[in-house]
Design a protein around this motif. Structure first.
Motif, PDB file in Angstrom:
ATOM      1  N   VAL A 125      53.026  26.773 -44.872  1.00 26.89           N
ATOM      2  CA  VAL A 125      51.851  27.540 -44.453  1.00 26.89           C
ATOM      3  C   VAL A 125      52.137  28.360 -43.195  1.00 26.89           C
ATOM      4  O   VAL A 125      51.263  29.083 -42.730  1.00 26.89           O
ATOM      5  CB  VAL A 125      50.651  26.599 -44.205  1.00 26.89           C
ATOM      6  N   LEU A 126      53.345  28.252 -42.660  1.00 27.73           N
ATOM      7  CA  LEU A 126      53.688  29.008 -41.457  1.00 27.73           C
ATOM      8  C   LEU A 126      54.184  30.411 -41.770  1.00 27.73           C
ATOM      9  O   LEU A 126      54.193  31.263 -40.909  1.00 27.73           O
ATOM     10  CB  LEU A 126      54.756  28.259 -40.647  1.00 27.73           C
ATOM     11  N   THR A 127      54.637  30.595 -42.997  1.00 25.21           N
ATOM     12  CA  THR A 127      55.144  31.914 -43.395  1.00 25.21           C
ATOM     13  C   THR A 127      54.265  32.480 -44.496  1.00 25.21           C
ATOM     14  O   THR A 127      53.541  31.752 -45.181  1.00 25.21           O
ATOM     15  CB  THR A 127      56.596  31.801 -43.883  1.00 25.21           C
ATOM     16  N   VAL A 128      54.350  33.799 -44.672  1.00 18.94           N
ATOM     17  CA  VAL A 128      53.486  34.508 -45.625  1.00 18.94           C
ATOM     18  C   VAL A 128      54.373  35.315 -46.558  1.00 18.94           C
ATOM     19  O   VAL A 128      55.339  35.978 -46.122  1.00 18.94           O
ATOM     20  CB  VAL A 128      52.489  35.424 -44.901  1.00 18.94           C
ATOM     21  N   ALA A 129      54.072  35.265 -47.852  1.00 17.69           N
ATOM     22  CA  ALA A 129      54.816  36.036 -48.840  1.00 17.69           C
ATOM     23  C   ALA A 129      54.354  37.484 -48.841  1.00 17.69           C
ATOM     24  O   ALA A 129      53.397  37.874 -48.161  1.00 17.69           O
ATOM     25  CB  ALA A 129      54.650  35.395 -50.216  1.00 17.69           C
ATOM     26  N   ASP A 130      55.045  38.299 -49.628  1.00 21.04           N
ATOM     27  CA  ASP A 130      54.712  39.721 -49.704  1.00 21.04           C
ATOM     28  C   ASP A 130      53.336  39.956 -50.314  1.00 21.04           C
ATOM     29  O   ASP A 130      52.668  40.954 -50.015  1.00 21.04           O
ATOM     30  CB  ASP A 130      55.772  40.464 -50.526  1.00 21.04           C
ATOM     31  N   GLY A 132      50.756  38.214 -49.705  1.00 18.52           N
ATOM     32  CA  GLY A 132      49.725  37.739 -48.806  1.00 18.52           C
ATOM     33  C   GLY A 132      49.448  36.262 -48.895  1.00 18.52           C
ATOM     34  O   GLY A 132      48.676  35.737 -48.084  1.00 18.52           O
ATOM     35  N   GLN A 133      50.053  35.554 -49.850  1.00 18.18           N
ATOM     36  CA  GLN A 133      49.827  34.124 -49.964  1.00 18.18           C
ATOM     37  C   GLN A 133      50.734  33.385 -48.993  1.00 18.18           C
ATOM     38  O   GLN A 133      51.755  33.907 -48.547  1.00 18.18           O
ATOM     39  CB  GLN A 133      50.089  33.663 -51.398  1.00 18.18           C
ATOM     40  N   SER A 134      50.375  32.150 -48.673  1.00 23.71           N
ATOM     41  CA  SER A 134      51.167  31.355 -47.741  1.00 23.71           C
ATOM     42  C   SER A 134      52.461  30.923 -48.413  1.00 23.71           C
ATOM     43  O   SER A 134      52.491  30.673 -49.627  1.00 23.71           O
ATOM     44  CB  SER A 134      50.379  30.121 -47.305  1.00 23.71           C
ATOM     45  N   GLY A 135      53.518  30.800 -47.616  1.00 19.25           N
ATOM     46  CA  GLY A 135      54.824  30.401 -48.143  1.00 19.25           C
ATOM     47  C   GLY A 135      55.622  31.614 -48.552  1.00 19.25           C
ATOM     48  O   GLY A 135      55.416  32.153 -49.647  1.00 19.25           O
ATOM     49  N   SER A 136      56.543  32.051 -47.695  1.00 20.74           N
ATOM     50  CA  SER A 136      57.286  33.278 -48.009  1.00 20.74           C
ATOM     51  C   SER A 136      58.323  33.060 -49.099  1.00 20.74           C
ATOM     52  O   SER A 136      58.565  33.951 -49.916  1.00 20.74           O
ATOM     53  CB  SER A 136      57.978  33.801 -46.743  1.00 20.74           C
ATOM     54  N   GLY A 137      58.980  31.849 -49.131  1.00 17.72           N
ATOM     55  CA  GLY A 137      60.007  31.620 -50.125  1.00 17.72           C
ATOM     56  C   GLY A 137      61.236  32.471 -49.870  1.00 17.72           C
ATOM     57  O   GLY A 137      61.509  32.898 -48.748  1.00 17.72           O
TER      58      GLY A 137
END
Length: 586
Positions: A125-130, A132-137
């Motif tokens: 939950v600290l990073t954001v995916a492209d 806009g959802q949490s979790g960049s991966g």
């Protein structure tokens, strides 16, 4: 400002200005006003005065903070050269562990999806995916693992419908049809619920082809011919072939009365002709003497029968030596005739002759007094143990346990093999006569214990349990009622040696490390103690009645392979080790 207001009037006062007297202008001097070019100005927000400054790494605070104070941003300079991983505050040595609430169902879904498809959603939950959802991966996709497959499957889980060309069961075998119930035989015969998968070959004949059978038959015939050639007995030689030599290390072989070292000394305070075990034994406390003469490890030691005034040793340096236990305590004679390491030695009943087994596949019969090699026996296999029959009328017969899984019975007079015991499935390690020498017990690398009737090659008792280990060394108690078997699971098991050979489950001796080594156990003459060496050079002595460790001491630098109690002394113990030394403890 008040001074300026006094010097200038307003427009409302213009009407009655004529009726008013002119005002006096105040004089401004340099001493009444001063200009401060750097006044004291507070740069902090006045609202911060009500907050308490804390360190982000603090774990305990002595006051209660309100919610707004705990949500204040971290103040201070920022490192422009820090990477993204360094910017994240670490709470463990390897990085930052994020606390997150995750339901059991979601966790199992993502875990099974990763195992099935190779990708899963990033739970951070600290990073954001492209999107806009949490979790960049990986690369902002929001997934970890195989991101290409995640894009192709649109992030599907195990509960979602997946296109056929992306499923993992493409190579799954197809099941045969049930068939027609009206057809009993043939291609479309009824199979029902017993229909198998295609390609399993159920119901078809299986086995090697004709070519494989021919190759196997040729290999079997060649192995059988090689085995017959290897097991062909070599006739015993009545006299030495000239390769055996002996060296006497004393000054004179005979004393003033014409006696050799075979004579039992009578000038001692110990009756060497007495009955063994009549005295009470004690645990040895100190080192008495160290025999040094072998250049390699010692394999076995044996006391001279009955009197025990001599000590025989076989070594890996291919030599056999006999030592004086009393008086000078030096080597008396060396027997040389083997080309490889000596595995075992054994006296006959009166000690005039002894057998030696070596890794050169030969068994030699020696004269103890003169050092002459009387005969050589061989079956083209490695003998691991040799034993004379203890009966007085069978001193011309001995048994040899060999690496070809057999026990051979030799006749010294003719040199022939008079009997073979061939039921073992591994190399035979020990031979022990029991029940007034009518039977003998053998142990083998096949993890079994077998009891034989002497001169009858039929097993009368077979002991093999799933939890049993190989027992490469066995000792019999002074009263001939019990067998102490050294097991490769670092334990010594006790077996009944009388009519019914069975394990005594109330007796178990453990604590030492002997796995991989055939350390010989030994009983004290009165049966009170049981001793054994271990792989670390220690000597262990247990109380036989309580099975508790009575004493443990450092005896050698390397593995203690053999130990023997003197039958007439109260605490004389001989130990042999692979450090090439033999020690006497008292």
């Amino acid at each position: 400002m008040d001074l300026i207001a006094q010097g200038y009037g307003s427009s409302s006062d213009s009407e009655d200005s004529s009726s008013r007297k002119p005002a006096k202008v105040a004089k401004i001097t340099s001493t009444s006003l001063q200009v401060n070019g750097a006044p004291d100005v507070s740069l902090e927000d006045p609202s911060y005065a009500r907050h308490i400054y804390t360190n982000p790494t603090d774990t305990t605070i002595s006051v209660n903070l309100n919610y707004d104070s705990m949500l204040q941003p971290v103040q201070g300079p920022v490192n422009p050269f820090a990477s993204k991983t360094q910017e994240v505050r670490r709470n463990v040595w390897t990085g930052h562990v994020e606390e997150n609430m995750f339901s059991e169902n979601d966790f199992r879904t993502q875990q099974q999806s990763y195992a099935a498809f190779g990708f899963a959603k990033d739970p951070s939950v600290l990073t954001v995916a492209d999107n806009g959802q949490s979790g960049s991966g990986k690369k902002g996709t929001g997934f970890v693992g195989d991101i290409d497959k995640a894009k192709a499957m649109d992030g599907a889980t195990i509960w979602d419908k997946v296109p056929k060309h992306l499923r993992n069961n493409q190579n799954q075998k197809k099941r045969q049809t049930r068939g027609d119930p009206s057809v009993l035989e043939g291609e479309n015969a009824y199979r029902g619920p017993w229909a198998t998968f295609e390609g399993d070959g159920i119901g078809e004949l299986s086995g090697p082809t004709e070519e494989e059978r021919d190759v196997h038959e040729k290999q079997r015939e060649a192995a059988e011919e090689e085995k017959q050639a290897r097991n062909k007995a070599t006739p015993a030689k009545a006299v030495a072939n000239g390769s055996e030599t002996t060296v006497f290390h004393g000054k004179e072989e005979h004393d003033y009365m014409g006696r050799t070292y075979m004579h039992v000394p009578l000038d001692l305070d110990v009756n060497l002709n007495g009955e063994p075990g009549t005295q009470t034994c004690f645990v040895p406390k100190k080192l008495l003497h160290t025999y040094t003469g072998h250049t390699k490890g010692v394999s076995a030691i044996r006391y001279f029968p009955k009197s025990a005034h001599l000590l025989l040793s076989g070594s890996m340096d291919t030599k056999i030596k006999i030592w004086d236990v009393y008086h000078d305590r030096r080597v008396l004679r060396t027997y040389m005739g083997h080309s490889k390491a000596v595995r075992d030695v054994n006296f006959n009943n009166n000690g005039t002759e002894f057998l030696s087994a070596s890794y050169d596949r030969n068994i030699k019969l020696w004269d103890t007094e003169t050092g002459q090699c009387k005969a050589t026996f061989s079956k083209k296999t490695i003998p691991f143990v040799v034993k004379f029959n203890p009966d007085e009328d069978k001193q011309n017969v001995f048994l040899a346990g060999c690496s070809d899984h057999k026990v051979y019975q030799f006749d010294v007079r003719s040199g022939d093999v008079t009997q073979e015991y061939d039921q073992h499935l591994g190399a035979v390690n020990t031979i022990t006569f029991v029940d007034d020498n009518r039977r003998f017990v053998t142990t083998s690398d096949d993890k079994s214990l077998r009891v034989w009737e002497f001169d009858i090659p039929v097993i009368i008792k077979y002991i093999a349990e799933p939890d049993m280990h190989s027992m490469p060394s066995v000792a019999i108690s002074p009263n001939h009622k019990w067998l102490a078997c050294q097991s490769m699971d670092n334990k010594i098991y006790i077996y009944n040696a009388k009519d019914r050979v069975s394990q005594n489950r109330k007796k178990l001796f453990a604590g030492h490390m002997v796995a991989g080594y055939a350390c010989q156990p030994s009983f004290s003459p009165d049966g009170r103690y049981l001793s054994s060496g271990d792989s670390e050079g220690n000597m262990w002595i247990w109380d036989y009645k309580s099975c508790k460790v009575h004493k443990k001491f450092k005896a050698h630098d390397e593995v203690v392979i053999d130990s023997a109690w003197h039958p007439h002394e109260t605490s004389l113990l001989a130990t042999a080790s692979w450090d090439s030394n033999i020690k006497l403890w008292v």
